[in-house]
Scaffold this active site. Structure first.
Site, short mmCIF file in Angstrom:
data_model
loop_
_atom_site.label_atom_id
_atom_site.label_comp_id
_atom_site.label_asym_id
_atom_site.label_seq_id
_atom_site.Cartn_x
_atom_site.Cartn_y
_atom_site.Cartn_z
N HIS A 473 0.96 -1.20 -0.03
CA HIS A 473 -0.11 0.18 -0.02
C HIS A 473 0.88 1.24 -0.11
CE1 HIS A 473 -3.68 2.56 1.36
NE2 HIS A 473 -2.79 2.97 1.67
N GLU A 474 1.73 1.34 0.84
CA GLU A 474 2.73 2.62 1.03
C GLU A 474 3.45 2.73 -0.19
OE1 GLU A 474 1.72 4.74 2.96
OE2 GLU A 474 0.43 3.20 4.38
N HIS A 477 1.51 4.67 -2.84
CA HIS A 477 1.61 6.00 -2.61
C HIS A 477 2.98 6.35 -3.22
CE1 HIS A 477 -1.92 6.69 -0.46
NE2 HIS A 477 -1.81 5.98 0.44
N HIS A 480 3.25 6.74 -6.77
CA HIS A 480 2.52 7.71 -7.17
C HIS A 480 3.44 9.09 -7.22
CE1 HIS A 480 -1.95 9.83 -7.39
NE2 HIS A 480 -1.14 9.79 -8.50
ZN ZN Z 1 -2.85 5.30 1.97
#
Ligand code: ZN
Length: 685
Positions: A473-474, A477, A480
Site C-alpha cells: 500500500h505505502e 503511494h 505515485h
Molecule cells: Zn494510504
C-alpha cells in the site's frame, strides 16, 4: 554556503547534521525571505505572466516545504525533547504564514490576472495543462478561504473558522477525557477467561501503572477490541460495550459529564454557515468543491447502490451468525455485545488462520525483492539499493528507481522497523518534489515508513500478510509520488490530487498480495525455502471475505450518516436531528440495531474533529476506483506490461495535473463501476 544544513536545499537533507537548534532559525529565515521576495514580486514591478510571477511564487512555497520536510519527518521517526520543542515552536509560525498567503489579496489578484490573460490571449497554449491546473486550484482555494467576500462577511467567515477549530478541539478533548476516565479493575482471573495472553499482560501493566492489583481494563482500542472479540464473560462484554458506546454523551456510566451533543451541533451549524457564506447550499456541497466526486447526488447514489447490493448478503451473514449463536450456550438471543465475540469464534472454526502462522513465509528481503520484481514487470522500472546515503538511523535503507530507458525517476528512504521515538503506523511522505530547475528536472524523493517488528533471535524480519499488504500500500503511494512526469511541483507527484482519489494507487497495489500467481515472487519460508502451502493460501483467501457484507453495510452506514448529516443539516432543528438521522440511516442499511442508549455520533471523531467531514464515503470510493482499475489487469493478465504502461502513463505519471475522473476514464475507458469491488468482496458472484 550557509552553515545551517536545513537551508542547503541543493540535494538530499543532511540528516546527521540537523540539530534542534537549526530548526527555528532556518524556518524564521525562510519565512522572512519568502515574505520579502513575495512582496517584491507582488509590488507590481514584474510582468504578470507565469514565468515572471507565478513560477517564482510557487518556488517560494516549494522551498519552504523542502526545508520543513526533514524536520517534520525527524519529529515523526527520531523524536527527542529538543526537537519537539523546536518543532512545536514553528507550527504556529507556519500556520500564520499559510493563513497570511491565503488571505493575501495581491497574491489572489496575481493568480487571477495570469489566469485570465492566459485564457484570453492567443498564447493560451503557451501554458502547459499542469500550469493551468495550478492556477485553477489556487483560485479555487482562494475563493474557499473567503477572500472574495465583502469585508463584513469576510470577518464573519474568519470568526467561524476560529470558532470551528475551538469546537472541534473541544469535541476531541471530551472524547479523550471520557475514554480515559473509565476503567474496570478486577482481581478475579476467571472473569477474563478467553482473553489472549498478550491482552492479559496489557491489562496487568495498566493495573501496575495505576497502582492497582490484578487487571485493569480500559476503553482504549486494544483493550476494548480484545474484550469484545475474546472475553467469554457476557456481562463483562456488556459492561465495556455500554461504556464505550456512550462515551462523551448524555448516556451511560458517565452520562452528561463530557457530553459532546452541543459541540456537535455547533460544529455542524458553523460549517453550514461557512458553506452558505461561500454560496453553497450546504457543507457537503462545499466539501465536494475540492473532490473527485462531482456532486452530492452522485455520492448518495454511489452509496445507495453499494448498499442495495450488500444488504441482502449482510442480512444472510447475520442470520448465519444468529443460527450459530443459537447452538452456543447463553448466547441466544444474540445481543450487540455478542456479535464480535461470536463472529471471531465462527471465523476461527471455519478458517483456523492467524496472521502469526503466515509470518515465516514472508521474510522482509524476499518481500522487497518480490515487490520490486512486480513493479519491474508492470512498469519496466528497476529499483536498486544505494548504500552511500546518510540517514537518521542505521536500519534505514535507501533506493534509486530507474526506468527502462535508464532515466532516474525517483529515490526513497525505507524505514521498516518499530523503535523508540518513532511514531506508530505506516505512511509515505514527500521529501523532494519533482520540478523543473534551470537546467534539469529534479528527481522526486519519498520517505516510506513502517513499524514492523525488527529482526530478533537471529531470525530475519518476518512479516504477517497484513504487514505485507501495508508495505505494498505505502509503496503504491510512493510510486505515485516518484513516477510523476509533471515538472511543475504544484501538481506534480501527489500534489493537488483530489483527496478522494489519492488512495487509488495505494489500494491498487495491494491487489498483488492476494494473487496465487504473484505470491511466489515475494513469499518463501525463511528457513526451508518452501513456498507458501496451497492449503494455507486457500484458507487465507476464504477468510479475506468473511462477513464482507456486514463490514460493507457498516461502512456505508457511517458514510451515509456523515454525508447526509452535512447535506441535510438544518440550523433551525438543532441537535435532535443528529440522532434522528442516524436512526433513519440505520433503518435503511444496518443489520444490527444497537440498544437505544447507543451514542455512536458522539465519538465519531473522523467527521467532528478529524478531516473526514462529508468525506467518510471516500474510503469506499477509493476502494471502488482501485478494484475497478485492477479488474482490467484481471481481464488482461496481472503482469500485462501494456496494461501496466497504461496505468503508469494515465495515472501514476499524471499526479494532480488533470481532473481525476478524466484520468481514470483515460485508463479504464469508462467511468468507475462498483461491480469489481462487489465481486472481490464476494458480494456479487
Ligand atoms: Zn494510504
Amino acid at each position: 554556503m550557509n552553515d545551517n544544513p536545513l537551508l542547503d536545499t541543493s540535494g538530499l537533507p543532511h540528516f546527521t547534521q540537523i540539530r534542534a537548534e537549526h530548526v527555528e532559525p532556518a524556518v524564521d529565515q525562510v519565512l522572512a525571505e519568502n515574505r520579502a521576495l513575495a512582496d517584491a514580486l507582488l509590488s507590481g514591478a514584474t510582468t504578470a505572466d507565469w514565468r515572471h510571477l507565478i513560477a517564482p511564487l510557487e518556488a517560494l512555497q516549494e522551498r519552504l516545504g523542502r526545508i520543513w520536510s526533514p524536520v517534520g519527518h525527524l519529529h515523526s521517526v527520531a523524536d527527542n525533547d529538543a526537537l519537539r520543542v523546536a518543532y512545536n515552536a514553528c507550527l504556529p509560525k507556519l500556520s500564520a504564514y499559510a493563513t497570511e498567503c491565503g488571505q493575501d489579496k495581491r497574491r489572489y489578484q496575481a493568480y487571477k490576472t495570469v489566469s485570465e490573460s492566459a485564457l484570453a490571449s492567443e498564447s493560451a497554449d503557451m501554458l502547459e495543462p499542469a500550469q493551468h491546473r495550478i492556477l485553477e486550484n489556487a483560485l479555487r482555494d482562494f475563493r474557499l478561504s473567503g477572500i472574495d467576500l465583502p469585508q463584513d462577511k469576510q470577518d464573519r467567515f474568519k470568526a467561524i473558522m476560529q470558532a470551528l477549530s475551538e469546537h472541534m478541539a473541544k469535541f476531541e478533548q471530551n472524547l479523550l477525557d471520557a475514554t480515559q476516565a473509565w476503567h474496570y479493575q478486577t482481581d478475579n482471573t476467571a472473569e477474563l477467561a478467553g482473553l489472549p495472553e498478550t491482552s492479559l499482560s496489557l491489562f496487568k501493566e495498566a493495573a501496575e501503572r495505576a497502582g492497582e492489583t490484578g487487571w485493569r481494563l480500559t476503553l482504549d482500542a486494544p483493550s476494548y477490541l480484545a474484550v469484545m472479540s475474546y472475553a467469554e464473560n457476557r456481562a463483562l462484554r456488556e459492561r465495556l460495550y455500554e461504556a464505550y458506546a456512550t462515551r462523551a454523551s448524555d448516556q451511560g456510566p458517565h452520562a452528561g459529564r463530557w457530553d459532546n451533543t452541543q459541540e456537535m451541533n455547533s460544529i455542524l451549524s458553523l460549517r453550514h454557515e461557512a458553506a452558505e457564506l461561500l454560496g453553497y447550499d450546504n457543507y457537503a456541497d462545499r466539501a465536494l468543491a475540492t473532490r473527485m466526486a462531482q456532486d452530492s447526488d452522485q455520492v448518495i447514489a454511489f452509496l445507495t447502490d453499494l448498499a442495495r447490493h450488500s444488504l441482502t448478503v449482510a442480512q444472510g451473514e447475520m442470520a448465519e451468525l444468529r443460527a450459530y449463536a443459537r447452538d452456543a450456550p447463553g448466547l441466544d438471543p444474540l445481543e450487540a455485545w455478542d456479535i464480535a465475540f461470536v463472529s471471531e469464534r465462527l471465523r476461527q472454526e471455519r478458517y483456523a488462520i492467524t496472521q502469526e502462522e503466515l509470518r515465516p513465509y514472508f521474510p522482509i528481503d524476499r518481500v522487497l525483492d518480490g515487490l520490486f520484481a512486480i513493479v519491474n514487470r508492470l512498469y519496466g522500472i528497476r529499483v536498486s539499493p544505494v548504500t552511500s546515503i546518510e540517514t537518521w538511523h542505521p536500519d534505514v535503507r535507501f533506493f534509486d528507481i530507474h526506468d527502462g530507458d535508464g532515466e532516474p525517476r525517483g529515490r526513497f528512504y525505507l524505514d521498516l522497523y518499530a523503535r523508540e521515538h518513532k511514531r506508530g503506523g505506516a505512511w509515505m511522505d514527500e521529501c523532494v518534489l519533482r520540478q523543473r530547475r534551470d537546467h534539469h528536472v529534479e528527481t522526486p524523493v519519498a520517505y516510506l515508513t513502517c513499524n514492523f517488528a525488527p529482526p530478533s533471535g537471529g531470525k530475519p524480519g518476518l512479516l504477517t500478510h497484513d504487514e505485507v499488504t501495508t508495505l505494498f500500500h505505502e509503496f503504491g503511494h510512493g510510486l505515485h509520488h516518484m513516477l510523476s512526469r509533471i515538472d511543475d511541483a504544484g501538481v506534480a507527484c501527489i500534489q493537488g490530487v483530489a483527496w478522494d482519489a489519492v488512495e487509488l494507487p495505494s489500494q491498487f497495489m495491494e491487489n498483488w498480495c492476494w494473487e496465487a500467481e504473484a505470491l511466489p515472487l515475494f513469499s518463501k519460508h525463511y528457513e526451508s525455502g518452501a513456498p507458501l502451502p496451497e492449503e494455507l493460501l486457500d484458507r487465507m483467501l476464504k477468510a479475506r471475505n468473511f462477513q464482507a457484507g456486514m463490514k460493507m453495510a457498516r461502512q456505508i452506514e457511517f458514510a451515509l450518516f456523515d454525508f447526509r448529516l452535512h447535506r441535510e443539516y438544518d440550523p433551525a432543528k438543532g441537535a435532535e436531528q443528529i440522532l434522528a438521522l442516524i436512526d433513519e440511516v440505520r433503518k435503511e442499511i444496518a443489520v444490527v440495531i444497537p440498544p437505544s442508549y447507543h451514542r455512536f455520533a458522539h465519538s465519531f471523531a473522523h467527521i467532528f474533529s478529524g478531516g473526514y467531514a462529508a468525506g467518510y464515503y471516500s474510503y469506499k470510493w477509493a476502494e471502488v476506483l482501485s478494484c475497478d482499475a485492477y479488474s482490467l489487469f484481471k481481464e488482461q493478465g496481472i503482469f500485462n506490461p501494456e496494461t501496466g504502461r497504461s496505468f503508469l502513463e494515465n495515472i501514476l505519471e499524471k499526479g494532480g495535473s488533470e481532473d481525476p475522473m478524466t484520468l481514470f476514464c483515460n485508463f479504464r475507458g469508462r467511468e468507475p463501476q462498483i461491480d469489481a469491488l462487489l465481486q472481490q468482496s464476494g458480494i456479487l458472484a
